[in-house]
Design an enzyme around this catalytic site. Structure first.
Site, PDB file in Angstrom:
ATOM      1  N   CYS A  92      10.005  28.373  78.274  1.00  0.00           N
ATOM      2  CA  CYS A  92      10.175  27.690  76.999  1.00  0.00           C
ATOM      3  C   CYS A  92       9.685  26.244  77.086  1.00  0.00           C
ATOM      4  O   CYS A  92       8.507  25.993  77.225  1.00  0.00           O
ATOM      5  CB  CYS A  92      11.634  27.790  76.556  1.00  0.00           C
ATOM      6  SG  CYS A  92      11.920  27.433  74.824  1.00  0.00           S
ATOM      7  N   HIS A  93      10.583  25.265  77.024  1.00  0.00           N
ATOM      8  CA  HIS A  93      10.217  23.853  77.124  1.00  0.00           C
ATOM      9  C   HIS A  93      10.268  23.332  78.567  1.00  0.00           C
ATOM     10  O   HIS A  93       9.958  22.173  78.816  1.00  0.00           O
ATOM     11  CB  HIS A  93      11.130  23.002  76.232  1.00  0.00           C
ATOM     12  CG  HIS A  93      10.871  23.185  74.775  1.00  0.00           C
ATOM     13  ND1 HIS A  93      11.367  24.269  74.079  1.00  0.00           N
ATOM     14  CD2 HIS A  93      10.171  22.449  73.888  1.00  0.00           C
ATOM     15  CE1 HIS A  93      10.989  24.181  72.812  1.00  0.00           C
ATOM     16  NE2 HIS A  93      10.254  23.093  72.667  1.00  0.00           N
TER      17      HIS A  93
END
Length: 164
Positions: A92-93
């Site tokens: 994800c991030h």
């Protein structure tokens, strides 16, 4: 993105360690807005060394990943894993820390779509896949886009980590 890979490492016979910038509990979130559980770190970044571990997992989540990339000691620890040739997995991030560490030239990876420009500007090549394993550059990188990809992410990271 913390609990599922953590359990996958345990199920594969590994012993995960939670490292955080501070000794304060880490707040997990659901969808970046709803508080979930808290987790007590086993070590702080200041008390951790890449030499003490076999691999690194960078969970996602916008808020926690942003805190990690803004913490110079955390970014230095991420770079130390890469410099040591140890495998890194990020979802994800989570790749924001890799952007900050300056380790993406020559790497192909995936992430939450909004990181595409950051990754490209940092010298990486972004792809839209559930999981991507890039062994280029002397270190293995496993990445995924979001929590929907956790089954593939976990299977690939435990396979890559076991071979390392």
């Amino acid at each position: 993105e913390l609990v599922s890979p953590w359990q996958a490492v345990i199920d594969a016979g590994g012993t995960p360690t939670l490292i955080a910038p501070e000794k304060e509990p880490v707040q997990s979130m659901v969808g970046d807005v709803d508080k979930d559980d808290t987790f007590d770190p086993d070590r702080t970044v200041a008390d951790a060394s890449a030499a003490d571990f076999d691999a690194l997992v960078l969970p996602g989540g916008t808020v926690n990943a942003d805190h990690v990339r803004a913490d110079a000691a955390s970014v230095a620890l991420v770079k130390a894993f890469v410099d040591a040739g140890k495998p890194v997995a990020a979802i994800c991030h989570g790749p924001w820390a890799l952007v900050e560490a300056g380790v993406l030239p020559g790497k192909t990876l995936t992430s939450f779509p909004s990181l595409q420009t950051d990754i490209t500007n940092a010298g990486g090549t972004w792809v839209d896949e559930t999981v991507f394993h890039c062994p280029a550059g002397g270190w293995d990188l496993v990445t995924s886009r979001n929590p929907d990809d956790l089954d593939n992410f976990n299977a690939t990271l435990t396979d890559v980590f076991a071979k390392a």
